[in-house]
Enzyme design. Structure first.
Site, PDB file in Angstrom:
ATOM      1  CG  HIS A   1      -3.081  -0.660  -7.010  1.00 44.50           C
ATOM      2  ND1 HIS A   1      -3.476   0.071  -5.930  1.00 44.50           N
ATOM      3  CD2 HIS A   1      -3.179  -1.950  -6.614  1.00 44.50           C
ATOM      4  CE1 HIS A   1      -3.824  -0.732  -4.934  1.00 44.50           C
ATOM      5  NE2 HIS A   1      -3.643  -1.991  -5.343  1.00 44.50           N
TER       6      HIS A   1
ATOM      7  CD  GLU B   1      -2.643   3.425  -5.708  1.00 44.39           C
ATOM      8  OE1 GLU B   1      -3.668   2.814  -6.076  1.00 44.39           O
ATOM      9  OE2 GLU B   1      -1.715   2.871  -5.114  1.00 44.39           O
TER      10      GLU B   1
ATOM     11  NE  ARG C   1      -4.321  -1.050  -0.134  1.00 42.59           N
ATOM     12  CZ  ARG C   1      -4.457  -2.053  -1.019  1.00 42.59           C
ATOM     13  NH1 ARG C   1      -3.448  -2.419  -1.789  1.00 42.59           N
ATOM     14  NH2 ARG C   1      -5.608  -2.687  -1.150  1.00 42.59           N
TER      15      ARG C   1
HETATM   16  P1  NAD Z   1      -1.695 -10.352   5.564  1.00 35.53           P
HETATM   17  O1  NAD Z   1      -2.687  -9.770   6.484  1.00 35.53           O
HETATM   18  O2  NAD Z   1      -1.805 -11.784   5.193  1.00 35.53           O
HETATM   19  O3  NAD Z   1      -0.219 -10.137   6.147  1.00 35.53           O
HETATM   20  C1  NAD Z   1       0.238  -8.913   6.673  1.00 35.53           C
HETATM   21  C2  NAD Z   1       1.355  -9.211   7.674  1.00 35.53           C
HETATM   22  O4  NAD Z   1       1.893  -7.966   8.124  1.00 35.53           O
HETATM   23  C3  NAD Z   1       0.884  -9.968   8.921  1.00 35.53           C
HETATM   24  O5  NAD Z   1       1.619 -11.159   9.128  1.00 35.53           O
HETATM   25  C4  NAD Z   1       1.121  -8.977  10.063  1.00 35.53           C
HETATM   26  O6  NAD Z   1       1.538  -9.621  11.269  1.00 35.53           O
HETATM   27  C5  NAD Z   1       2.232  -8.128   9.502  1.00 35.53           C
HETATM   28  N1  NAD Z   1       2.327  -6.833  10.149  1.00 35.53           N
HETATM   29  C6  NAD Z   1       1.331  -6.016  10.569  1.00 35.53           C
HETATM   30  N2  NAD Z   1       1.858  -4.911  11.142  1.00 35.53           N
HETATM   31  C7  NAD Z   1       3.202  -5.033  11.068  1.00 35.53           C
HETATM   32  C8  NAD Z   1       4.289  -4.223  11.471  1.00 35.53           C
HETATM   33  N3  NAD Z   1       4.083  -3.047  12.074  1.00 35.53           N
HETATM   34  N4  NAD Z   1       5.547  -4.647  11.247  1.00 35.53           N
HETATM   35  C9  NAD Z   1       5.773  -5.830  10.624  1.00 35.53           C
HETATM   36  N5  NAD Z   1       4.783  -6.662  10.226  1.00 35.53           N
HETATM   37  C10 NAD Z   1       3.510  -6.260  10.434  1.00 35.53           C
HETATM   38  O7  NAD Z   1      -1.739  -9.405   4.254  1.00 35.53           O
HETATM   39  P2  NAD Z   1      -1.419  -9.830   2.751  1.00 35.53           P
HETATM   40  O8  NAD Z   1      -2.637 -10.442   2.141  1.00 35.53           O
HETATM   41  O9  NAD Z   1      -0.116 -10.529   2.715  1.00 35.53           O
HETATM   42  O10 NAD Z   1      -1.291  -8.374   2.077  1.00 35.53           O
HETATM   43  C11 NAD Z   1      -0.144  -7.582   2.296  1.00 35.53           C
HETATM   44  C12 NAD Z   1      -0.343  -6.209   1.677  1.00 35.53           C
HETATM   45  O11 NAD Z   1      -0.479  -6.322   0.252  1.00 35.53           O
HETATM   46  C13 NAD Z   1      -1.610  -5.472   2.128  1.00 35.53           C
HETATM   47  O12 NAD Z   1      -1.292  -4.117   2.308  1.00 35.53           O
HETATM   48  C14 NAD Z   1      -2.568  -5.623   0.945  1.00 35.53           C
HETATM   49  O13 NAD Z   1      -3.550  -4.610   0.884  1.00 35.53           O
HETATM   50  C15 NAD Z   1      -1.579  -5.527  -0.204  1.00 35.53           C
HETATM   51  N6  NAD Z   1      -2.042  -6.051  -1.492  1.00 35.53           N
HETATM   52  C16 NAD Z   1      -1.681  -5.341  -2.601  1.00 35.53           C
HETATM   53  C17 NAD Z   1      -2.034  -5.810  -3.847  1.00 35.53           C
HETATM   54  C18 NAD Z   1      -1.668  -5.019  -5.074  1.00 35.53           C
HETATM   55  O14 NAD Z   1      -2.416  -5.038  -6.039  1.00 35.53           O
HETATM   56  N7  NAD Z   1      -0.556  -4.329  -5.095  1.00 35.53           N
HETATM   57  C19 NAD Z   1      -2.745  -7.010  -3.972  1.00 35.53           C
HETATM   58  C20 NAD Z   1      -3.069  -7.723  -2.808  1.00 35.53           C
HETATM   59  C21 NAD Z   1      -2.700  -7.234  -1.563  1.00 35.53           C
HETATM   60  C1  MLT Z   2      -6.186  -5.526  -3.319  1.00 37.77           C
HETATM   61  O1  MLT Z   2      -6.290  -4.873  -2.280  1.00 37.77           O
HETATM   62  O2  MLT Z   2      -6.793  -6.580  -3.524  1.00 37.77           O
HETATM   63  C2  MLT Z   2      -5.250  -5.054  -4.350  1.00 37.77           C
HETATM   64  O3  MLT Z   2      -4.632  -3.882  -4.006  1.00 37.77           O
HETATM   65  C3  MLT Z   2      -5.777  -5.093  -5.736  1.00 37.77           C
HETATM   66  C4  MLT Z   2      -6.962  -4.231  -6.044  1.00 37.77           C
HETATM   67  O4  MLT Z   2      -7.142  -3.176  -5.468  1.00 37.77           O
HETATM   68  O5  MLT Z   2      -7.774  -4.627  -6.876  1.00 37.77           O
END
Ligand code: NAD
Ligand code: MLT
Length: 533
Positions: A281, A263, A234
């Site tokens: 993104h 964004e 994010r």
């Molecule tokens: P998740 O909830 O499975 O894992 C997140 C991890 O971060 C957890 O293990 C948690 O303990 C850890 N965490 C929380 N606070 C922390 C801190 N202060 N220091 C260190 N670790 C910490 O999440 P996920 O499904 O792996 O998603 C991760 C990120 O990716 C999210 O921000 C999500 O929105 C983003 N995401 C982006 C896209 C994209 O299109 N770019 C797609 C999917 C997810």
């Molecule tokens: C998500 O949160 O799933 C990703 O950032 C992708 C999206 O926004 O579609």
């Protein structure tokens, strides 16, 4: 369901998902709908499906008189006012597992593209040039990657990068050591330990108060010169201004960014750096992820419309019906007791034991335990934790929990009509909190570890370990006063006169980090923790 429900689809989802919806509902597709239009027509719909647009604001929810479900085709619910949805009785469902692999692969693509200058070279060749000598890259092999957040996506990244011959180190204070071992990652005690050793830093945490700007000026000061960074989580988790400064100073050799604090990111100064590779993104933009995300959200929305339990419900009201009225104050209390742990302890929770004593022990306590687990995980997992997935998430993170009831034993519930006691332990750390309801059904925390107190939970609190001697509390209160922070309530708990004691304050406005540090440095103050309940 009776009459066929009407579903509005506000951003693109796959045709297969639309077909699923059409089998049971009337579907209107309005990709790219403007905010005013959405506000105008939402009153006609039972469900709304969105991606990261449009925004599901309080106004949309208020006007959506028939609205029962908002489905987020994806993970983050940043564009949905979940709190307002809960208030308006609207279920929010998302699909957090469906795009993890795509986001992981995008992370690695950005890592390689930025380390090997792929887009820059592509532009030169397509522009008629060759420029072979201009694009000296760097291998991943043999380097150390620092993964911040070893959840769904972070752990997928870890296993794949080990196949590249990288040393994997990770920082995630909220998960047990076994998870690091399972994914072949070396556990780093602090973020800065990771930053000092990493050749590449990639962030995979949710965007929470704690993670915003967590890779900032301080981290770039101590990072290796030539460090590379990737953000596919994010925008804002890596502070954009600090990153621009570090790129300018040559501390950061390259950055791969899929996400931005605003964004679309037009006008963002980071776009001016040659060594910054950006994508709009695209983490979840693959055929496979979009198929999974679309069909999953369609199934969840249809199930929620029928009142069924949905695996990824971000909020609660639709699930509990009548029972919510009796249990609601206990759910709030349990959630607040759970929320205390990670805000007070920097240690993984491995074992959670909840004891219900007195009147509450005779009630349906399963949902209260879920509320406690939800509260426990929310400070570290953000808005994705809900009543339905709290158990699964806790188990998946290696947390063992048990529930005990004690309806009669007066001793155990210390004279309270009903008492919830939670004992949480992990990695050598042990905590015990207890809470009850006051005469007006509002929560009170009556025990914090060895201290008996009567704390009213509020959004802005300070938990302060200090020495019980004259002249400690006065300067503390004055320092808050100098920072224009008003103390609303204050409690002191001690076990033995003259020894360590706990002071808990409720204040009327947030305490910033500089003030917290100033307070921590006062004579007799051992540590100051900011807590939000
Ligand atoms: P998740 O909830 O499975 O894992 C997140 C991890 O971060 C957890 O293990 C948690 O303990 C850890 N965490 C929380 N606070 C922390 C801190 N202060 N220091 C260190 N670790 C910490 O999440 P996920 O499904 O792996 O998603 C991760 C990120 O990716 C999210 O921000 C999500 O929105 C983003 N995401 C982006 C896209 C994209 O299109 N770019 C797609 C999917 C997810
Ligand atoms: C998500 O949160 O799933 C990703 O950032 C992708 C999206 O926004 O579609």
């Amino acid at each position: 369901m009776g009459e066929r429900p009407r579903i509005l689809v506000g951003d693109k989802i796959v045709d297969e998902a639309l077909e699923l919806l059409r089998q049971e509902a009337d579907v209107d597709i309005r990709y790219g709908i403007s905010q005013p239009e959405l506000e105008e027509i939402i009153e006609n719909y039972d469900a709304l499906i969105v991606r990261s647009i449009p925004l599901v604001t309080e106004e949309v929810l208020r006007r959506g008189k028939k609205l029962k479900v908002v489905g987020r085709a994806g993970n983050g619910v940043d564009n949905i006012d979940v709190e307002a949805a809960t208030r308006h009785g609207v279920v929010v469902v998302n699909t957090p597992d469906s795009n993890s692999i795509s986001a992981c692969e995008q992370t690695i693509a950005l890592m390689l593209a930025s380390a090997r200058n792929l887009p820059q070279a592509n532009n030169v060749v397509k522009g008629g040039g060759w420029g072979r000598g201009e694009f000296m890259g760097s291998e991943l092999f043999g380097k150390t990657v620092g993964i911040v957040g070893l959840g769904r996506i972070g752990s997928l990244v870890a296993t794949r990068l080990r196949a590249f011959g990288m040393r994997v180190i990770a920082y995630d204070p909220y998960i047990p050591l076994e998870r690091f071992k399972r994914f072949g990652a070396e556990r780093k005690e602090t973020l800065n330990d990771l930053v000092r050793e990493a050749d590449i830093i990639t962030v995979h945490t949710p965007k929470t108060e704690e993670t915003i700007g967590m890779i900032g000026a301080e981290q770039f000061r101590i990072a290796k010169r030539g460090v590379r960074v990737v953000n596919c989580a994010r925008g804002g988790i890596i502070d954009e201004k600090a990153l621009a400064d570090a790129l300018r100073e040559g501390i950061v050799a390259s950055a791969g960014l899929d996400v931005f604090s605003k964004e679309p990111c037009t006008g963002n100064p980071l776009l001016e750096f040659k060594n910054v590779v950006v994508t709009p993104h695209l983490g979840a933009t693959t055929f496979e992820a979009q198929r999974r995300v679309g069909t999953d959200v369609a199934n969840y929305v249809l199930a929620a419309l029928k009142g069924e339990i949905v695996p990824n419900t971000v909020n609660l009201p639709y699930l509990l019906g009548e029972e919510i009225h009796t249990l609601k104050p206990y759910l709030t209390l349990a959630e607040q007791l759970g929320r205390l742990y990670y805000q007070l302890e920097k240690a993984p929770a491995e074992r959670v034991e909840v004891t219900y004593s007195g009147g509450i022990a005779a009630k349906e306590t399963g949902i209260i335990t879920l509320a406690l687990l939800k509260g426990l995980l929310t400070p570290v997992l953000g808005d994705n934790v809900n009543f339905v997935n709290a158990t699964w998430l806790a188990e998946n993170r290696g947390i063992r929990f048990s529930e005990h009831r004690d309806e009669n034993d007066e001793e155990c519930h210390s004279g309270y009509v009903s008492l919830i006691t939670v004992r949480i332990s992990g990695n050598g750390s042990k905590a015990e909190y207890a809470g009850t309801l006051s005469w007006d059904n509002s929560p009170r925390i009556v025990k914090v570890n060895r201290y008996q107190m009567e704390i009213v939970p509020t959004p802005h609190m300070l938990f302060v370990d200090h020495i019980d001697r004259p002249g400690v509390i006065g300067p503390f209160a004055s320092t808050l006063g100098q920072a224009d922070i008003n103390i609303a309530m204050m409690q002191v708990g001690r076990c033995t006169r003259g020894e360590e004691a706990l002071m808990v304050l409720s204040v009327d406005s947030p305490v910033d980090e500089a003030t917290r540090q100033k307070l921590s440095g006062l004579p007799g103050i051992l540590n100051v923790k900011i807590v939000s309940l």
